[in-house]
Design an enzyme around this catalytic site. Sequence first.
Site, PDB file in Angstrom:
ATOM      1  N   ASP A 142      61.038 104.378  58.276  1.00 16.85           N
ATOM      2  CA  ASP A 142      62.322 103.787  57.879  1.00 16.85           C
ATOM      3  C   ASP A 142      63.001 104.379  56.642  1.00 16.85           C
ATOM      4  O   ASP A 142      64.180 104.679  56.673  1.00 16.85           O
ATOM      5  CB  ASP A 142      62.141 102.279  57.647  1.00 16.85           C
ATOM      6  CG  ASP A 142      61.550 101.563  58.860  1.00 16.85           C
ATOM      7  OD1 ASP A 142      61.063 102.225  59.794  1.00 16.85           O
ATOM      8  OD2 ASP A 142      61.567 100.321  58.874  1.00 16.85           O
ATOM      9  N   GLU A 172      49.044  97.285  56.225  1.00 15.92           N
ATOM     10  CA  GLU A 172      50.123  98.015  56.919  1.00 15.92           C
ATOM     11  C   GLU A 172      50.130  99.481  56.485  1.00 15.92           C
ATOM     12  O   GLU A 172      50.233 100.378  57.305  1.00 15.92           O
ATOM     13  CB  GLU A 172      51.474  97.347  56.602  1.00 15.92           C
ATOM     14  CG  GLU A 172      52.650  97.955  57.360  1.00 15.92           C
ATOM     15  CD  GLU A 172      53.966  97.258  57.049  1.00 15.92           C
ATOM     16  OE1 GLU A 172      54.010  96.427  56.115  1.00 15.92           O
ATOM     17  OE2 GLU A 172      54.960  97.564  57.741  1.00 15.92           O
TER      18      GLU A 172
END
Length: 419
Positions: free
Chosen positions: A162, A389
Amino acid sequence: MTTLSEHAIAILRENDRGSYTVPTKGLYPFQWNWDSCLTALGQRHFDEARAWTEIETLFAHQWLCGMVPHIVFHQMDDGYFPGPTVWATGRPVPTSGITQPPVAGFALKRLFDRATDRPAAEAQARALLPKVAAWHRWFFATRDPGGEGLVAILHPWESGRDNSVDWDAPFARVPTDGIAPYTRRDTQHANPEHRPTKAQYDRYLWLVEHFRALDWDTARMHDASPFQVIDPGFNAILIRSCAELADLADALGETALAAENRALAAKGLAAMESLWSPEHGQYLCRDRAAGALIDSPSVGGLLAAFCAIPPARAEAITAKIEAHGTRFRVASHPPQSAEFDAKRYWRGPVWLVVNYMIADGLAHAGQEAAAARITASSLDLIRESGFAEYYDPITGEPLGGGRFTWTAAMVLEFLAMEG
Ligand code: GLC
């Protein structure tokens, strides 16, 4: 004492919503495209039928044009922004209107090859094959209008990376005026210092609103987008998936689909060389709108190793990873670079899914020792820091969401590779 593998399976079960898996509770409460395909590779180790279902569910929400959306909003949850009302794609089950790295072709072939229930695998692969082929066809038709063999992403979220440094320069061209006021939800679940900035979020949303104004007509979005970037990692995933799908199609006697996908892979592979930077010793993104390579040596250029690049390129990529010099590999941006940020999402941290694809590609290219080092480093990271994550590549500190699905799935794959 629970073993690493038992722990990984417990996380995969906990995030299972029946026919799809959420990346993690809270932060990401829906189905994500490439998360699901990679998650299926983990699920196959303890429930093969469930692994097929994961991919089947994703493709049940494929658009008529062939695109497979990056998020499927199966159940309402206002813990995530931007939700279905912002996307407004008009689907029966709401989805986003952009896509994500097409790892499905690769995942499908791996599930098929390693399945123990052969009749089920053959039936599932036969049903999914034309759907994945339609997605590949859509990519080249809508994202490569000039026919060069490489596809563009139109939104950083499509890359799966992202807030990579790769998008900083092309993002300068994306305006922010006129966007509707909004409240972020990600920063309520994770440390804002480890997430994208507000300036980036404004641009993410401007693009969403811009495409929404085109009624999500995917045939018009490319030319209308101020952001058109050719990401070597994304293209490598597509090329690898085309090649794997071609082999699968051959195995199933679908010769036309095999020939089509083999040709796409060959053309993409040849075109990939236009992204090589001798100066950086790795592949770089190209800003298609500006017509130039982007001077950002991120992990996207190393992920290119996932497709069948020339052996000398794979060797150079191995050297780049060594040169990062981090205890935990592979950093998403080189620590030597001014933009490196050890804890901010895709601007430095280590991600296990990326490690997995780089290791797999390097092993194929004859760089077995480098692949084994990535595998060992990935498992060390989990043993020390748990199933997060992403991670600080220097200290190994766990970052972002916890009990993370695709991290757990990759651990099962790495354990199998190590064994
Ligand atoms: C973030 C990641 C993306 C991933 C998603 C769900 O947006 O950047 O790659 O698919 O989270 O895990």
